[in-house]
Design a protein around this motif. Sequence first.
Motif, PDB file in Angstrom:
ATOM      1  N   LEU A   1      20.757  12.448  55.671  1.00 25.55           N
ATOM      2  CA  LEU A   1      22.077  12.308  55.057  1.00 25.55           C
ATOM      3  C   LEU A   1      21.979  11.623  53.707  1.00 25.55           C
ATOM      4  O   LEU A   1      22.714  11.964  52.769  1.00 25.55           O
TER       5      LEU A   1
ATOM      6  N   MET B   1      18.081  11.449  60.863  1.00 22.77           N
ATOM      7  CA  MET B   1      19.412  11.821  60.405  1.00 22.77           C
ATOM      8  C   MET B   1      19.842  10.934  59.239  1.00 22.77           C
ATOM      9  O   MET B   1      20.417  11.429  58.263  1.00 22.77           O
TER      10      MET B   1
ATOM     11  N   LEU C   1      34.093  19.893  58.661  1.00 23.79           N
ATOM     12  CA  LEU C   1      32.928  19.086  58.993  1.00 23.79           C
ATOM     13  C   LEU C   1      33.298  17.795  59.688  1.00 23.79           C
ATOM     14  O   LEU C   1      32.527  17.268  60.494  1.00 23.79           O
TER      15      LEU C   1
ATOM     16  N   ILE D   1      23.520  18.461  61.317  1.00 21.18           N
ATOM     17  CA  ILE D   1      24.152  18.429  62.641  1.00 21.18           C
ATOM     18  C   ILE D   1      23.396  19.346  63.599  1.00 21.18           C
ATOM     19  O   ILE D   1      23.124  18.990  64.749  1.00 21.18           O
TER      20      ILE D   1
ATOM     21  N   LEU E   1      27.576   7.521  60.539  1.00 21.37           N
ATOM     22  CA  LEU E   1      26.754   7.987  59.420  1.00 21.37           C
ATOM     23  C   LEU E   1      27.284   9.299  58.877  1.00 21.37           C
ATOM     24  O   LEU E   1      27.434   9.489  57.662  1.00 21.37           O
ATOM     25  N   LEU E   2      27.559  10.220  59.796  1.00 18.13           N
ATOM     26  CA  LEU E   2      28.024  11.540  59.376  1.00 18.13           C
ATOM     27  C   LEU E   2      29.320  11.430  58.609  1.00 18.13           C
ATOM     28  O   LEU E   2      29.498  12.033  57.547  1.00 18.13           O
TER      29      LEU E   2
ATOM     30  N   ILE F   1      26.550   5.231  66.014  1.00 16.17           N
ATOM     31  CA  ILE F   1      25.953   5.187  64.676  1.00 16.17           C
ATOM     32  C   ILE F   1      25.900   6.560  64.021  1.00 16.17           C
ATOM     33  O   ILE F   1      26.280   6.732  62.864  1.00 16.17           O
ATOM     34  N   SER F   2      25.454   7.565  64.770  1.00 15.07           N
ATOM     35  CA  SER F   2      25.317   8.899  64.164  1.00 15.07           C
ATOM     36  C   SER F   2      26.650   9.387  63.634  1.00 15.07           C
ATOM     37  O   SER F   2      26.742   9.911  62.519  1.00 15.07           O
TER      38      SER F   2
ATOM     39  N   MET G   1      23.418  13.187  50.301  1.00 18.96           N
ATOM     40  CA  MET G   1      24.318  12.508  49.352  1.00 18.96           C
ATOM     41  C   MET G   1      23.760  12.583  47.942  1.00 18.96           C
ATOM     42  O   MET G   1      24.510  12.793  46.974  1.00 18.96           O
TER      43      MET G   1
ATOM     44  N   ALA H   1      33.596  18.678  63.164  1.00 13.10           N
ATOM     45  CA  ALA H   1      32.258  18.869  63.727  1.00 13.10           C
ATOM     46  C   ALA H   1      31.618  17.519  64.035  1.00 13.10           C
ATOM     47  O   ALA H   1      31.002  17.344  65.093  1.00 13.10           O
ATOM     48  N   SER H   2      31.784  16.564  63.124  1.00  9.60           N
ATOM     49  CA  SER H   2      31.172  15.262  63.342  1.00  9.60           C
ATOM     50  C   SER H   2      31.764  14.568  64.551  1.00  9.60           C
ATOM     51  O   SER H   2      31.044  13.984  65.370  1.00  9.60           O
TER      52      SER H   2
ATOM     53  N   GLY I   1      30.502   8.817  57.103  1.00  5.61           N
ATOM     54  CA  GLY I   1      30.216   8.174  55.824  1.00  5.61           C
ATOM     55  C   GLY I   1      29.683   9.176  54.817  1.00  5.61           C
ATOM     56  O   GLY I   1      30.108   9.222  53.662  1.00  5.61           O
ATOM     57  N   ALA I   2      28.749  10.010  55.282  1.00  5.51           N
ATOM     58  CA  ALA I   2      28.176  11.010  54.384  1.00  5.51           C
ATOM     59  C   ALA I   2      29.237  11.991  53.925  1.00  5.51           C
ATOM     60  O   ALA I   2      29.251  12.417  52.763  1.00  5.51           O
ATOM     61  N   LEU I   3      30.137  12.340  54.829  1.00  9.28           N
ATOM     62  CA  LEU I   3      31.192  13.291  54.450  1.00  9.28           C
ATOM     63  C   LEU I   3      32.091  12.692  53.394  1.00  9.28           C
ATOM     64  O   LEU I   3      32.499  13.369  52.448  1.00  9.28           O
TER      65      LEU I   3
ATOM     66  N   VAL J   1      17.828   9.535  65.151  1.00  7.11           N
ATOM     67  CA  VAL J   1      18.870   8.942  64.303  1.00  7.11           C
ATOM     68  C   VAL J   1      18.268   8.494  62.968  1.00  7.11           C
ATOM     69  O   VAL J   1      18.919   8.578  61.919  1.00  7.11           O
TER      70      VAL J   1
ATOM     71  N   VAL K   1      25.444   3.648  52.891  1.00  8.07           N
ATOM     72  CA  VAL K   1      26.236   4.877  53.011  1.00  8.07           C
ATOM     73  C   VAL K   1      27.693   4.608  52.655  1.00  8.07           C
ATOM     74  O   VAL K   1      28.348   5.431  52.031  1.00  8.07           O
TER      75      VAL K   1
END
Lengths: 327, 493, 497, 180
Positions: free
Chosen positions: D149, D145, A27, D39, A68-69, A64-65, D153, A30-31, A71-73, D142, A324
């Motif tokens: 997310l 998103m 992932l 995604i 964020l991704l 940013i996206s 979480m 992917a991010s 961070g979420a991971l 965004v 996040v």
Amino acid sequence: MTDRWIVELLLAVVVVTAVGVVRARNLLVASVLLGIYSLVMALIWTAMEAYDVALTEAAVGAGISTLLLIGALIRTGSRIGGSKERDAPRIDKVALAVAVLTGAALAYGTLDMPAIGDPTAPVHVHPKVARHYIDRSMEETHVPNMVTVVLASYRGYDTMFETCVVFTAALGVMVLLRRRRPPAEPAPGEMREQAIFVVMTRMTVPFVLAYGSYVITHGELGPGGGFQGGVILAAGYLIYALVYGLAAAQRALPPRLTDVGAGLGVLIYAGVGVACLLLGGDFLAYDALNQADPAKGQQLGMTLVELGVGLTVACVMVTIFNEVAQP
Amino acid sequence: MTHVSPELTLVIPLVGAVIIALLGRWPNAREAVTLACAAALLLAVGSLFPAVLEHGARPAWRGPEVLPGLGLVLEVEPLGLIYAGVAALLWLPNSLYSIGYMRGHHETNQTRFFACFALSIASAMGIAFSGNLFTLFVFYEALSLATFPLVTHHGTEKAQRAGRLYVGFLFGTSMVLMLLAIVWTWTLTGTVDFRAGGILGDVSPGLTAVLFGLFMLGSGKAAVMPFHFWLPSAMVAPTPVSALLHAVAVVKAGVFVVLKVSVYVFGVDTVASGVHHEWLLYLAAATILIASIVAMTKDDLKARLAYSTVGQLSYIVLGAALGNSLGVAGGGLHIAMHAFGKITLFFCAGAIYVAAHKTKVSELTGLGRRMPFTMLAFAVGALSIIGLPPLGGAWSKWYLGLATLEAGHAGLLVVLLISSLLNVAYLLPIPLKAFFLSPPAGDGAHGGADEGIHEAPLPCLIALGLTALGSVALFFWPDLLLRLVTEVAPLGS
Amino acid sequence: MTLTPQVPALVVLVPLLAGVVIGLVRHAGLAWLLASLASVTTFALTLALAARVQAEGVVIYAMGGWAAPTGIELRVDALNALVLALVAGMAAVIVPTSRASVAREVPADRHDQFYALVLLCVAGMLGVTATGDAFNLYVLIEISSLTAYALVALGRSRDRRALTASFQYLIMGSIGASFLLVGLGYLFLATGTLNMADMAVRLADLHGSTTVRTGVAFVIVGLSLKMALFPVHQWMADAYTYAPTSVTALMASTATKVGVYITIRFVYTIFGHELSFVIMPTDAFLLAFACLAIVVGSLQAIRQHDVRRLLAYSSVAQIGYLVLGLALGSALGLSGTLVHLLNHALVKGALFLAVGAVVYRQGGATMHELTGIARRMPLTAAAIAVGGLGLIGVPLTGGFVSKWYLVAGALEAGLWPVAVVVLVGSLLAVAYVLRLLQVVYFGEPGTVAPEPAGEAPASFWAPALLLLLGSVALGVSGQLTGGLIAAAAGALAGGAP
Amino acid sequence: MSLLATGLFNLLNYWVYVSLMMIGLYAVIAKTNLVKKVIGLSLFQTGIFIFYISMGVVSGATTPITWTDAERLRLGLSRVEVAPERAAAALAAVEEDGLDAARAALGPLAPADAARLDELLARPYTNPLPHVLILTAIVVSVSTMAVALAIVMEIKAAYGTIESDEIVTAELETARAARS
């Protein structure tokens, strides 16, 4: 417009990247690929003369996206890169059928479309829409950047809600994730031990902040505006937080301040509208701000609302990052 | 003579229901209210008879309009007066009987029982005096709803199943078929009012036939086969409820709708002229015969009576479907005649259950000695159902027989005769065996197993005595009823 | 200076600004107070606006002083004035009375954000309803959706399934909104304008274009997703089940109604009768899925043990009715949809409030917890009973009037099987409502769940009974519904609203 | 085949956008991992951006920021062979009397240069409206998103997994445990 083949090449790259994003099992990969995808998109927007969009895409999509991704991971996976899809990729026939059907329908609809770039397409010739924006915006507002005029004045009502959407996102993230306790002190061995990062940060952050402010305030003249500038401002905070740790960053910019700022930005935007209303105009009719010279009123109104947008976007991005990134 | 306005006939039982619900803690006061309401209602409905008959008045009341031209309308007319009169007249003995039965049986939830009963009566009044199809539908559904807690009174799994069957059939037929027919009538004609001669004049014969089918099958309370299953299964309820279902309100509402719709929506002539309506004759005839045959096979007394009701109801449906005045008259009369006969039979069945805890026909042998009064009343009721003089049932069957001949359906007369013979076969043996055979030998020292059995509580006896006398009286003084039916359907025309 | 001409803008602004301010107050009680004041004020404003529409006809408000189609306009006619008043009215009833249940279900330190989200959601729905601009509609839909996702997720403090429900909702909602965006893009490409009225005029000459047809199709499909029309309804059942009680009450009574309103707006005003029904088979598509929604939704409702879930599936079926009426393409059908829109909002709002009362007292709302509550909670039980009858559409509730219109509309169109589906649907409603009422009234408590300590606070049953009073008024008074027919005819007239 | 050829030439961007939407939609439906779904949703939405921006393109057009005549001329002059003093005269003239006067002050040019200059002076603008719409759409995307997310979480915290099939299994087990 830039040479066609460049656009076509970039489009091909974008499709390949998209397939890569979907196929990547790691992932994190992917991010990152998604970030690259956004960057290529930003290039395409540039090639299509959509600089404002390109700037936004680069700041929001790639910046940013992706953050964020990741961070979420970190929050959901055990370690960076450890979060993987479980199963080997296999083709889901139902999903494929839905996607293909949708695609076929969409493609069918394109068959009657005018060729790309055709200046006689309905979109370009509507006298009160596109032609009005192109031919009369300068005269009506004395602001050269048509995108800004349309965004902040002709369709300023939309943009107010767009700012609200951003604010809403912050509310949503806060209401779900916020823990009402101070962030833990960073573990040793983080980046701030490394002198080179610290020095670079000291050097770059002020510039980033200055550039962000510039982008916010100069949206009337060139590409940019509240959204792009706000994101860039937030990026300054992000860099600081990454190097000095979240706790230090939150000491420098307390979350309470960004909370208030996020709402304040929307209130500034709507407040300008209400001011117009109190001065006898319609909501958001900036002409009312300067009865003597409506164009000056327009300029003033747009500058103020862009400030509001910038404030909200910057604060919201910081807030979301804070929530996040907290451990 | 002055008369009350029709809405009062609804208000009395409605207010009664509220007071009954509030008086739950004081059973005596509660029952007194029930009886007082029944008496008041009887007076109120009674006051309408002279007005309608002597003065030709059609007292009416207009309620709120739900849609432009679609509102609650009550209007008193002779056919409705028969139904309302029967219901009001039988509420009093039924209340009396209920008091004896429920107390004698230590039933739970008696307050709910009496309140729902009053609500059912209010609904029945609404059906009887409905001035248009919409009002009819409203109260028809209200009746189903108000009787639902009565059917499931015991709350057992069996009662629940019966309740499901009950609402399934009744709502299923009325909400899907009848409502469809009503809305369709509205879209075709722009009105849902009842009018003498019908309202479907301009509608094509084919569509009229479809509507006729929807209305007739949509009136599920008429229990025409194959929509009859709910009725025998509802026997699980306490006996006063069975009396309410079979005699006072529910199934009569079904056949009343059949009659009323035939007369005032289609018009007698329309019914007669359309060959598409004949299927209903055969369906009714088949129901009459099959139900009678099934009744003979039932050893459970209440089940036997239930199938008897299914058969008898189709007499009325037959009368409506014949498409002549005699048929309507016979059907109208049979509403009253069957009500008095059948309520007597159910009262007796309940009295036997309360007094002797017997439910099977085969157990009743020789019981006449222990409960002579009850069994005598049973014999009277049975003879009325069979249609023998000197009992009321004779009149309705006479007119129905004439109607089949006038309509040129001699075969149906044969059906009626065979059915009467079957009635004899499944009803008469019960009192005969009770009186003329010895009870089965018990293991007691002297006498049989029936030792210690005596007549049911007094309120029960009074009630069943009254209804049995009513059956007799209807034979000797049928004038009032005859005048009412001739108002609707002039005989000899 | 007078604010009267500004009422259309204020209708959206008041909840919006209140929402933002509430997000900053950090005090639960103050947040509730502000939210209540704002929602009541908004309702008053919508009533004033409706009165003005009644008096003057269509009210147009040019945002930023730019006349449409250059700028964005608000355009309020009888149809959306009604929906505005409905949405604001439901909020004005539900928000002020929500305090007890919110205190129980949402952590105290999040009340400010909670009420902020609620008001922003309401602002979004009002904006969607008032706007005359297609793209503005999209942005506002996203505000109301984004807030709704977060609000649904807040149910997690009671049940973690709220999170998965919210995620599913987000995915389906975003796909729906994206389809809408694509469809609008096609229409924009073909017409060059985003203003609804202008688009309607220009589309009239473009019926042959495959672009336009595809655009229409994607708008309809996108809206179907947003409305939770069968077969894409599962998200709604889950979201209503697990969201905080007051959120469910608000969403069930407003969100889907706004979706139906938008569909009417697109199908009748923007596309017009010919494009929607003659060139595109919108009617066949919507009718088919509406009928399936009615039957499948009701059947699923019958099988439920959790009453909130039962009501949610019942909503799936009710959306079927709403869509069915508008797909009939006639004044009768549209009248049916409009009456049903109002009635179902009132009834479902009341039912979810009443069920909320049970949750408040009993900690849950399965059939077990509802057993025999009529003895100790007679008013709550009465609300459930009347609401249930309203769902069935028994005569003298608004549900009967709408059912009547729908059946008549189907018969008028020669579609008697559709009429039968409508009636069978209400028969199935009898099945689940009676089952519920039997448990509530005749169940024996104590064996399966404890008997409630007493009646819930008045803030639960009082608004529920108030709403039901509205439903009954709708079912009794021909005047109320007669006015609606005029509104429907106005909307049907096609072209500009 | 001619359809394909025309399409490839005229509508390529649109077809690319359709493919991106298909890829995204497939991922949203087929992937069990919730982050992967998010995604996919992002891909799905960005595909639409290409569609909108492409429809705003005008052949040979420039970015929609109003150029003054002087700015246009300056750019034009930098792309053609012209003597510096004539260029200065033209620039002076444009400030006073507009483009036509400047063109006159410039005098004759080589034919290729003249055509190029004329083209540059008359360059149309790209349509700004789709850009504005897509700016909004990017922000919406965004924001969605971010909320998505955040929910993911929380799901991880509540269930310990972000695979949708494992969540379903967990729920089934909870239900079974509650029943027994």
